[in-house]
Design a protein around this motif. Structure first.
Motif, PDB file in Angstrom:
ATOM      1  N   ARG A 143       6.568  16.956   0.295  1.00 23.74           N
ATOM      2  CA  ARG A 143       7.304  16.190  -0.717  1.00 23.74           C
ATOM      3  C   ARG A 143       7.802  14.849  -0.162  1.00 23.74           C
ATOM      4  O   ARG A 143       8.993  14.522  -0.261  1.00 23.74           O
ATOM      5  N   VAL A 144       6.887  14.128   0.432  1.00 23.85           N
ATOM      6  CA  VAL A 144       7.203  12.778   0.895  1.00 23.85           C
ATOM      7  C   VAL A 144       6.098  11.813   0.480  1.00 23.85           C
ATOM      8  O   VAL A 144       4.948  12.222   0.260  1.00 23.85           O
ATOM      9  N   ALA A 145       6.494  10.547   0.375  1.00 22.81           N
ATOM     10  CA  ALA A 145       5.529   9.460   0.254  1.00 22.81           C
ATOM     11  C   ALA A 145       5.813   8.499   1.393  1.00 22.81           C
ATOM     12  O   ALA A 145       6.969   8.323   1.784  1.00 22.81           O
ATOM     13  N   VAL A 146       4.750   7.910   1.930  1.00 18.74           N
ATOM     14  CA  VAL A 146       4.919   6.885   2.953  1.00 18.74           C
ATOM     15  C   VAL A 146       4.384   5.590   2.362  1.00 18.74           C
ATOM     16  O   VAL A 146       3.239   5.551   1.903  1.00 18.74           O
ATOM     17  N   VAL A 147       5.223   4.572   2.339  1.00 17.69           N
ATOM     18  CA  VAL A 147       4.832   3.349   1.626  1.00 17.69           C
ATOM     19  C   VAL A 147       5.167   2.095   2.422  1.00 17.69           C
ATOM     20  O   VAL A 147       6.047   2.102   3.274  1.00 17.69           O
ATOM     21  N   GLU A 148       4.468   1.039   2.091  1.00 17.93           N
ATOM     22  CA  GLU A 148       4.830  -0.290   2.566  1.00 17.93           C
ATOM     23  C   GLU A 148       5.915  -0.851   1.629  1.00 17.93           C
ATOM     24  O   GLU A 148       6.085  -0.379   0.507  1.00 17.93           O
TER      25      GLU A 148
ATOM     26  N   ALA B 276       7.464   1.185 -10.076  1.00 18.24           N
ATOM     27  CA  ALA B 276       6.731   1.900 -11.135  1.00 18.24           C
ATOM     28  C   ALA B 276       5.367   2.378 -10.635  1.00 18.24           C
ATOM     29  O   ALA B 276       4.893   3.444 -11.035  1.00 18.24           O
ATOM     30  N   ALA B 277       4.751   1.597  -9.745  1.00 13.05           N
ATOM     31  CA  ALA B 277       3.448   2.005  -9.200  1.00 13.05           C
ATOM     32  C   ALA B 277       3.611   3.277  -8.389  1.00 13.05           C
ATOM     33  O   ALA B 277       2.781   4.200  -8.484  1.00 13.05           O
ATOM     34  N   LEU B 278       4.661   3.343  -7.610  1.00 14.56           N
ATOM     35  CA  LEU B 278       4.912   4.555  -6.831  1.00 14.56           C
ATOM     36  C   LEU B 278       5.227   5.724  -7.760  1.00 14.56           C
ATOM     37  O   LEU B 278       4.685   6.832  -7.597  1.00 14.56           O
ATOM     38  N   SER B 279       6.090   5.470  -8.740  1.00  9.64           N
ATOM     39  CA  SER B 279       6.475   6.538  -9.660  1.00  9.64           C
ATOM     40  C   SER B 279       5.255   7.134 -10.334  1.00  9.64           C
ATOM     41  O   SER B 279       5.132   8.357 -10.444  1.00  9.64           O
ATOM     42  N   ARG B 280       4.351   6.275 -10.797  1.00 10.09           N
ATOM     43  CA  ARG B 280       3.158   6.774 -11.476  1.00 10.09           C
ATOM     44  C   ARG B 280       2.245   7.512 -10.514  1.00 10.09           C
ATOM     45  O   ARG B 280       1.669   8.549 -10.854  1.00 10.09           O
ATOM     46  N   ALA B 281       2.109   6.978  -9.300  1.00  7.06           N
ATOM     47  CA  ALA B 281       1.205   7.613  -8.334  1.00  7.06           C
ATOM     48  C   ALA B 281       1.698   9.007  -7.958  1.00  7.06           C
ATOM     49  O   ALA B 281       0.898   9.949  -7.888  1.00  7.06           O
ATOM     50  N   VAL B 282       2.993   9.165  -7.737  1.00  4.41           N
ATOM     51  CA  VAL B 282       3.483  10.490  -7.334  1.00  4.41           C
ATOM     52  C   VAL B 282       3.448  11.457  -8.515  1.00  4.41           C
ATOM     53  O   VAL B 282       3.233  12.654  -8.343  1.00  4.41           O
ATOM     54  N   ASN B 283       3.629  10.912  -9.712  1.00  6.67           N
ATOM     55  CA  ASN B 283       3.526  11.721 -10.928  1.00  6.67           C
ATOM     56  C   ASN B 283       2.196  12.439 -11.036  1.00  6.67           C
ATOM     57  O   ASN B 283       2.127  13.572 -11.510  1.00  6.67           O
ATOM     58  N   GLU B 284       1.160  11.749 -10.608  1.00  2.86           N
ATOM     59  CA  GLU B 284      -0.179  12.365 -10.672  1.00  2.86           C
ATOM     60  C   GLU B 284      -0.301  13.561  -9.739  1.00  2.86           C
ATOM     61  O   GLU B 284      -1.215  14.358  -9.869  1.00  2.86           O
ATOM     62  N   HIS B 285       0.602  13.665  -8.778  1.00  3.84           N
ATOM     63  CA  HIS B 285       0.627  14.826  -7.891  1.00  3.84           C
ATOM     64  C   HIS B 285       1.710  15.827  -8.313  1.00  3.84           C
ATOM     65  O   HIS B 285       2.102  16.685  -7.528  1.00  3.84           O
ATOM     66  N   GLY B 286       2.232  15.671  -9.531  1.00  2.00           N
ATOM     67  CA  GLY B 286       3.279  16.585  -9.988  1.00  2.00           C
ATOM     68  C   GLY B 286       4.621  16.316  -9.327  1.00  2.00           C
ATOM     69  O   GLY B 286       5.490  17.175  -9.306  1.00  2.00           O
TER      70      GLY B 286
ATOM     71  N   ARG C 149       0.820  -1.220   0.000  1.00  2.00           N
ATOM     72  CA  ARG C 149       0.000   0.000   0.000  1.00  2.00           C
ATOM     73  C   ARG C 149       0.854   1.270   0.000  1.00  2.00           C
ATOM     74  O   ARG C 149       1.861   1.347   0.702  1.00  2.00           O
ATOM     75  N   ILE C 150       0.428   2.224  -0.814  1.00  2.00           N
ATOM     76  CA  ILE C 150       0.977   3.575  -0.710  1.00  2.00           C
ATOM     77  C   ILE C 150       0.135   4.277   0.341  1.00  2.00           C
ATOM     78  O   ILE C 150      -1.057   4.494   0.143  1.00  2.00           O
ATOM     79  N   LEU C 151       0.720   4.611   1.488  1.00  2.00           N
ATOM     80  CA  LEU C 151      -0.055   5.103   2.619  1.00  2.00           C
ATOM     81  C   LEU C 151      -0.311   6.601   2.527  1.00  2.00           C
ATOM     82  O   LEU C 151      -1.290   7.096   3.050  1.00  2.00           O
ATOM     83  N   GLU C 152       0.584   7.324   1.873  1.00  2.16           N
ATOM     84  CA  GLU C 152       0.437   8.784   1.839  1.00  2.16           C
ATOM     85  C   GLU C 152       1.328   9.365   0.748  1.00  2.16           C
ATOM     86  O   GLU C 152       2.449   8.894   0.535  1.00  2.16           O
ATOM     87  N   ILE C 153       0.808  10.364   0.064  1.00  6.80           N
ATOM     88  CA  ILE C 153       1.641  11.184  -0.820  1.00  6.80           C
ATOM     89  C   ILE C 153       1.351  12.622  -0.445  1.00  6.80           C
ATOM     90  O   ILE C 153       0.205  13.053  -0.501  1.00  6.80           O
ATOM     91  N   ASN C 154       2.371  13.365  -0.049  1.00  9.57           N
ATOM     92  CA  ASN C 154       2.160  14.734   0.440  1.00  9.57           C
ATOM     93  C   ASN C 154       2.987  15.724  -0.378  1.00  9.57           C
ATOM     94  O   ASN C 154       4.207  15.808  -0.238  1.00  9.57           O
ATOM     95  N   PRO C 155       2.320  16.501  -1.254  1.00 10.09           N
ATOM     96  CA  PRO C 155       3.052  17.392  -2.152  1.00 10.09           C
ATOM     97  C   PRO C 155       3.692  18.592  -1.447  1.00 10.09           C
ATOM     98  O   PRO C 155       4.644  19.157  -1.980  1.00 10.09           O
ATOM     99  N   VAL C 156       3.188  19.010  -0.287  1.00  7.38           N
ATOM    100  CA  VAL C 156       3.821  20.115   0.433  1.00  7.38           C
ATOM    101  C   VAL C 156       5.110  19.625   1.113  1.00  7.38           C
ATOM    102  O   VAL C 156       6.161  20.232   0.980  1.00  7.38           O
TER     103      VAL C 156
ATOM    104  N   TRP D  48      12.300  -1.603 -12.902  1.00  9.36           N
ATOM    105  CA  TRP D  48      11.337  -0.775 -12.152  1.00  9.36           C
ATOM    106  C   TRP D  48       9.887  -1.167 -12.300  1.00  9.36           C
ATOM    107  O   TRP D  48       9.081  -0.900 -11.423  1.00  9.36           O
ATOM    108  N   GLU D  49       9.535  -1.857 -13.378  1.00 11.32           N
ATOM    109  CA  GLU D  49       8.139  -2.291 -13.539  1.00 11.32           C
ATOM    110  C   GLU D  49       7.801  -3.466 -12.620  1.00 11.32           C
ATOM    111  O   GLU D  49       6.630  -3.807 -12.441  1.00 11.32           O
TER     112      GLU D  49
END
Lengths: 472, 472
Positions: free
Chosen positions: A121-126, A132-142, A112-119, A152-153
């Motif tokens: 600039r951190v992600a909290v993940v399992e 690649a899943a993380l890369s794509r998910a954070v991309n959606e937040h710029g 699980r990706i637990l958090e993406i915080n653009p202010v 990476w895939e």
């Protein structure tokens, strides 16, 4: 009268231990998390490294929660059973290979990706989140999570942390280690420890976070990570430069770096690799090319940067310089690089990929030395390199069914590492030590360093149950 | 007939140990490297932290070579004498404070820059090199060593490594830790160990380099460092924005970071600090300013970046936005920030500088909380902050001759750390733990973390002679 039983033989004893182990694990884990079918457990025996021994796991567990992992570790400690943590098993050093009778602890279900915080600039993940899943998910937040190993895939963030993975972007953005701010770790005895921080800075106590990054599962089990992110950069633009010699290409690399340029990618393919890619994919690369350099920039004005770098390549003797005009052309140029390993595998059926990193000023000597080694052993050794980092992947192509060629492959592999150390380099830039290079780790870090590393291991794993037989 | 001597008292015993110590040190070190005059040794007793106890050194040694340091450490190990390593003693946590009867090991004479390599982008230095001296030397090669603590004109690289120092540029370039690639370390027993690498990448074994960075001299003595460098960026251009509330300034910071901007500096001064600077230097800052934000960019087109950030400031309610037009104007704007601590010192004679770092999304809550603490204790607390990093320096201004005010200062200091932890932050972003915050380290990292940190210390310093009483 009671009858004294004859001592059971070793197999029976092992079976009894395994049965207790499985019972204890099953009792504390959700249904379906404990795999014991030998055909299934055998499929978890190894990662993607050649030439590395792997044992037969007693059991594979697939925890879903931190508490599950704690149960596995406290059980393993109590029963003194080795535990081998695994991600996607895309590693190239055997660090995730099973040992006989071990618990394979696969973290792939904790994804699980637990958090993406653009202010912040951190992600909290399992740990089981795929890169690649993380890369794509954070991309959606710029945002941008730079580490991009070739796998990476498939590969997981936990595996990336375990091996301190690199990738193509390291020349500008650094390796996984630079992006791990804090960790939750289950220790060998099942206790939970937090390291690091989620703030941009922090110096409270020893940096145990970085100690865990690259420790190949030998110090504890990462169950959560706070990762630093960057703003998403502009799309990169790529340039290809052909050279009539590897030496000229290396000269260009030195000029580029000395000139203060900051490419987002600076990759080198030698003649063998270029030819292999051409043979496989008919990409129309000229056969006269002795070395192909790819440079990219993701700056505000990449065309200007490519023009400057192109001029430096020409000054170093490039026979042709082809800057891409847009993202599509850039992608086309990168395809050759992405095909490199597949193409080299096609040469002889099997490859052994080395990972020697030298100071970039010594890259020319390294490539010349590898050519000498290939000639000496009568082998095909293709080199692709994260050239901007001096990180070479000399790839020995051989026929695994030919014992003599296999022996020569192994010997050439070792000789390449010796050469790397001679040139002030390291035996591993990004793939790790695992089983494959453990004799070489001692050579690189020396007896005092080795003694201290072993003592640190002892602190975190006094019983020696965490991924035994790896690193040293 | 021999006469039985009366047992010597403790002072005599200590004097005898000290005399053996001095004799042994002197025998193995060049003339002039051993200082014993009590007036002189007393001047090495402490760094720049307030409120931290410091003992009286038995002796101060000034080694010139690695072998000298090895001699000091093997002597100290043999005689079981504590060793306190020191750089320029500009630290703010008492980490370099002497303990009674210790050897002060001052590395200031080992101040050679051994190599600057523009292709490999590394410098190799001894620990006593002053930060500014290195910065200027690499600048001449078109290179940049980012870490820039406020004390950069005095502080040493060894000290920076010991405390993992930060500075103004961290928001873009990170802290000292990011730039330390490899170390030579003299261990407690006098043996020499190399860690890390001089290559751009490397993952051979545990990352002991990073373990030493920020370890405050408690694990070994750094005698050489390989530092990573960057190409020199364009000159930065600065913008000042005034706000009618700290909350609005913090909102602007969040918008800037969320917007994907990468400032080379993003600093905040609160009303108290602005007023103190105005009072000291008559800089004409409007008294109505509740918070002053400084942002800078060292990009290819800094004016464009400043315009974008200026617009975000205005959207967040800035009452005035003043972008500099050139380097001279930028320098003028930065002067206010540089004067902040001196100005706050002038308020009451003494200051106590905290160093709490919170996730930047919590910065507004942190500033509001500090204001509450100041009101509660009836104190003046000025805040300047590396706001882009969420790293605040709440600075308690008090009269050290007033015992009650001193007590309130200390209590408010602690309450600010508690607040930082509550907000998901750390008790120290860049100044370190030292003596000042050792009770707080335990609170931040918890019992399991503390146990592991102590066990790691035990590995490297089994006799506990390396900077005892610091960290924990």
């Amino acid at each position: 009268m009671s009858r004294i039983e004859a001592p059971r033989d070793e197999d029976d004893a092992a079976a009894a231990v395994a049965s207790t182990l499985v019972d204890r694990l099953t009792a504390g884990l959700p249904a379906g998390s404990v795999l014991t079918d030998p055909d299934v457990t055998a499929s978890y025996a190894n990662d993607m490294a050649s030439f590395c021994p792997a044992g037969a796991p007693a059991v594979v567990v697939l925890p879903s929660t931190v508490a599950d992992v704690q149960h596995v570790m406290s059980t393993a400690t109590e029963l003194r059973v080795p535990v081998v943590p695994q991600g996607a098993r895309t590693g190239l050093s055997g660090a995730a290979n099973a040992t006989d009778g071990c618990v394979v602890l696969s973290l792939t279900k904790m994804d699980r990706i637990l958090e993406i915080n653009p202010v912040d600039r951190v992600a909290v993940v399992e740990p089981g989140v795929v890169n690649a899943a993380l890369s794509r998910a954070v991309n959606e937040h710029g945002l941008y999570y730079p580490p991009d190993p070739s796998s990476w895939e498939m590969c997981t963030i936990g595996g990336n942390i375990g091996t301190a993975s690199g990738g193509l972007c390291c020349v500008k953005y650094g390796v996984t280690a630079e992006y791990v701010l804090g960790l939750d770790v289950v220790l060998a005895d099942g206790r939970l420890m937090s390291t690091g921080r989620r703030t941009a800075k922090g110096v409270a106590g020893y940096d145990l976070t970085r100690l865990f990054v690259g420790s190949e599962g030998s110090l504890g089990i990462v169950v959560k990570a706070v990762l630093g992110l960057r703003p998403k950069p502009p799309e990169q633009l790529v340039l290809a430069a052909e050279f009539a010699s590897a030496a000229a290409a290396c000269d260009a690399i030195c000029r580029i770096m000395e000139g203060g340029h900051v490419p987002s990618l600076l990759e080198l393919m030698d003649r063998t690799t270029v030819k292999a890619v051409n043979d496989l994919a008919h990409m129309g690369l000229p056969e006269s090319t002795e070395a192909l350099l790819l440079a990219a920039f993701d700056t505000a004005d990449p065309a200007a940067d490519l023009a400057a770098v192109g001029a430096l390549c020409e000054a170093a003797g490039a026979t042709q310089v082809v800057p891409a005009e847009d993202a599509a052309e850039s992608e086309l140029l990168l395809q050759a690089r992405r095909l490199a390993l597949t193409a080299l595998e096609a040469v002889k059926g099997t490859t052994m990929i080395d990972d020697v990193c030298v100071p970039r000023s010594r890259l020319g000597e390294m490539l010349a030395g590898i050519e000498r080694v290939a000639a000496k052993y009568g082998l095909t050794i293709g080199v692709c390199a994260h050239a901007g980092d001096g990180n070479t992947h000399p790839t020995v192509c051989f026929d695994a069914a030919d014992p003599d060629e296999s022996r020569r492959a192994r010997e050439s592999f070792d000789e390449i590492m010796a050469l790397g150390l001679e040139l002030g380099g390291t035996i591993t830039g990004e793939h790790g030590v695992g089983v494959l290079k453990k004799e070489w780790l001692a050579r690189e870090i020396g007896p005092v360093g080795l003694e201290m590393q072993r003592a640190v291991k002892q602190v975190f794993d006094p019983l020696g149950i965490l991924n035994p037989g790896k690193l040293f």
